[in-house]
Design a protein around this motif. Structure first.
Motif, PDB file in Angstrom:
ATOM      1  N   GLU A 181       0.363  18.834   1.691  1.00 13.98           N
ATOM      2  CA  GLU A 181       0.145  17.856   1.772  1.00 13.98           C
ATOM      3  C   GLU A 181      -0.296  16.675   1.540  1.00 13.98           C
ATOM      4  N   PHE A 182      -0.609  15.639   1.549  1.00 16.60           N
ATOM      5  CA  PHE A 182      -0.645  14.258   1.293  1.00 16.60           C
ATOM      6  C   PHE A 182      -1.732  13.517   0.285  1.00 16.60           C
ATOM      7  N   ASN A 239       0.713  -1.518  -0.073  1.00 16.78           N
ATOM      8  CA  ASN A 239       0.200  -0.534  -0.287  1.00 16.78           C
ATOM      9  C   ASN A 239       0.941   1.794   0.113  1.00 16.78           C
ATOM     10  N   PRO A 240       2.044   1.746  -1.286  1.00 13.51           N
ATOM     11  CA  PRO A 240       3.225   2.535  -0.934  1.00 13.51           C
ATOM     12  C   PRO A 240       2.189   3.923  -0.808  1.00 13.51           C
ATOM     13  N   GLN A 241       1.271   4.044  -2.024  1.00 17.04           N
ATOM     14  CA  GLN A 241       0.638   5.185  -1.772  1.00 17.04           C
ATOM     15  C   GLN A 241      -0.264   6.213  -0.489  1.00 17.04           C
ATOM     16  N   VAL A 282      -4.430  14.685   3.672  1.00 14.95           N
ATOM     17  CA  VAL A 282      -4.327  15.414   4.635  1.00 14.95           C
ATOM     18  C   VAL A 282      -2.928  15.581   4.965  1.00 14.95           C
ATOM     19  N   THR A 283      -2.912  16.240   6.219  1.00 12.49           N
ATOM     20  CA  THR A 283      -1.827  17.230   6.420  1.00 12.49           C
ATOM     21  C   THR A 283      -0.937  16.356   7.386  1.00 12.49           C
ATOM     22  N   PRO A 284       0.705  17.133   6.985  1.00 13.85           N
ATOM     23  CA  PRO A 284       1.956  16.543   7.876  1.00 13.85           C
ATOM     24  C   PRO A 284       1.794  17.117   9.576  1.00 13.85           C
ATOM     25  N   GLU A 285       0.711  17.631  10.174  1.00 10.89           N
ATOM     26  CA  GLU A 285       0.183  17.857  10.902  1.00 10.89           C
ATOM     27  C   GLU A 285      -0.594  16.436  11.736  1.00 10.89           C
ATOM     28  N   PRO A 325       6.792   7.570  -2.375  1.00  2.17           N
ATOM     29  CA  PRO A 325       5.770   6.859  -3.466  1.00  2.17           C
ATOM     30  C   PRO A 325       4.694   7.347  -3.348  1.00  2.17           C
ATOM     31  N   PHE A 326       4.333   7.866  -2.386  1.00  3.58           N
ATOM     32  CA  PHE A 326       3.012   8.901  -2.108  1.00  3.58           C
ATOM     33  C   PHE A 326       3.064  10.292  -2.760  1.00  3.58           C
ATOM     34  N   LYS A 327       1.573  10.638  -3.254  1.00  4.65           N
ATOM     35  CA  LYS A 327       1.953  12.065  -3.416  1.00  4.65           C
ATOM     36  C   LYS A 327       1.786  12.918  -2.744  1.00  4.65           C
TER      37      LYS A 327
END
Length: 439
Positions: A131-132, A91-93, A142-145, A120-122
């Motif tokens: 943001e991811f 589930n890398p992304q 989702v945010t880094p925090e 590998p994630f966006k």
């Protein structure tokens, strides 16, 4: 009048006596302030135990003292730590790691694009903030925090389970180079996890506290922090219990992962030489990566180790008749081989050390104490490199993986008023400080 003074004195004496007897014969109170190390690669939580004055690092249910800084999203749940890492290959992304590199940081578009290409994630650009993007049964960001908050919540629950008391307050560490915005976003992550942050402490200062340097007569302290993905070198100037960070340098693309990658590259080439087939199956690569990581750890204590694992070269989902039997791959890895594969990377550690000495206007013989932090500083060649450069041995009396969380836990005990009282480390802000980065 003298009778009143005598009575007051008697009351004070009685209070001191009651306090002493309470310390001796009553069970110590449970700590209610935890110390948090939200690391780039791993996270840890610790507490200062009232009465004994010892630091306890909280373990997870499997007895491990740290959890990977990873969060994985599926269609049904959010997994944190080791459970997230177990899903990283399939589930890398949707498995986010290294979020600390992005938290509270303002990015130029091109810089963020270059940084995100490593994962590998966006990674999305939201007005200069990272943001991811997550793809499950629907797409969202989702945010880094938020990622940080899931890790902190996991550690909060670990502490509550171990201590059997609710936890609402904490002290947290951050890199010394974090600016006000990055610190505020780290605190915001803790708030999202239901924690009130009583104090934010710099990681090098926390490490110095773990080594007890806030209580002894030293002046110039060099902290070398080499973890899984980053190298940070800080020069601290200490007067009394006050720490001033005089200079910082580092390499945010150098760490234990890079040393493992060199060994992984070597073993994959050896597999192709031995069997004439490239290693392409995800399951094989995952197992080999784990074996390589274990070999690297073994080589810190042993002069050689053996990688031994079955390789399939074929998916188990294929029809049973066409799937070949697994073959056994074996390779003896010596410490010298590992050192030769990584010698150029090891030499890069000296560049930021030389820089902080130059910027701090200090000769290397003027450094009173060299403190090692981060699991990668266990590598014998790295310790030898540092001791040869300075002409003396670095301080290795504290587990380098747990040095920062130990210092943060001591500070948490101070903020919670735990007995026996400790000397607090006071950090003097250095507004003109800039970190020099190598790559």
């Amino acid at each position: 009048m003298s009778g009143e003074i005598s009575m007051i004195g008697s009351v004070i004496l009685a209070l001191f006596l009651a306090g002493y007897l309470g310390q001796q014969y009553l069970p110590p109170p449970k700590p209610k302030v935890i110390g948090l190390d939200l690391g780039t690669t791993f996270c840890s939580v610790g507490v200062f135990l009232p009465g004994s004055g010892e630091v306890e690092i909280i373990r997870d249910q499997e007895g491990r003292k740290s959890i990977p800084s990873a969060v994985s999203f599926t269609t049904t749940e959010v997994l944190v730590g080791h459970e997230a890492v177990d899903l990283a290959n399939c589930n890398p992304q949707n498995t986010i790691y290294d979020a600390k590199r992005f938290i509270g940081k303002a990015f130029e578009s091109e810089v963020l694009k270059e940084e995100s290409a490593r994962y590998p994630f966006k990674v999305m650009n939201n007005n200069g903030s990272a943001e991811f993007e997550i793809f499950t049964n629907h797409t969202f960001t989702v945010t880094p925090e938020f990622i940080g908050s899931r890790l902190l919540l996991k550690m909060k629950k670990m502490a509550e389970r171990q201590l059997n008391v609710p936890i609402q307050k904490a002290v947290i560490s951050v890199p010394a180079e974090f600016d006000e915005r990055q610190r505020n976003y780290t605190v915001r992550a803790a708030n999202l996890a239901g924690l009130e942050i009583l104090r934010v402490i710099n990681e090098p200062t926390a490490a110095a506290m773990a080594y007890g340097l806030h209580k002894v007569d030293v002046f110039n302290v060099l902290v070398v922090d080499l973890g899984g993905g980053t190298l940070d070198v800080s020069l601290l100037n200490k007067q009394g219990g006050m720490f001033l960070t005089r200079a910082m340098a580092g390499n945010n693309k150098l760490g234990g992962q890079d040393f493992s990658q060199r060994l992984l590259q070597y073993t994959t080439e050896q597999v192709q030489q031995d069997f004439g087939v490239p290693l392409t199956l995800k399951e094989d690569l995952h197992r080999l990566r784990q074996a390589v990581e274990a070999a690297k750890l073994n080589l810190t204590l042993q002069h050689s180790t053996t990688i031994r694992l079955p390789l399939h070269f074929h998916s188990s989902e294929s029809s049973e008749g066409s799937a070949p039997a697994p073959v056994l791959f074996q390779s003896v890895i010596t410490r010298k081989l590992f050192e030769d594969l990584n010698e150029d990377l090891f030499q890069k550690i000296l560049a930021p050390i030389k820089t902080v000495l130059t910027e701090g206007h200090l000769e290397k013989q003027e450094v009173d104490e060299i403190v090692l932090v981060g699991g990668s500083t266990r590598i014998p060649r790295i310790r030898r490199l540092i001791s040869e450069f300075f002409g003396k041995e670095p301080n290795t009396s504290v587990d380098p993986d747990l040095a920062v969380v130990t210092g943060v836990a001591i500070q948490a005990g101070i903020m919670g008023g735990s007995w026996p009282l400790q000397v607090s480390a006071i950090e003097i802000p250095n507004r003109h400080l800039r970190k020099t980065n190598f790559s």
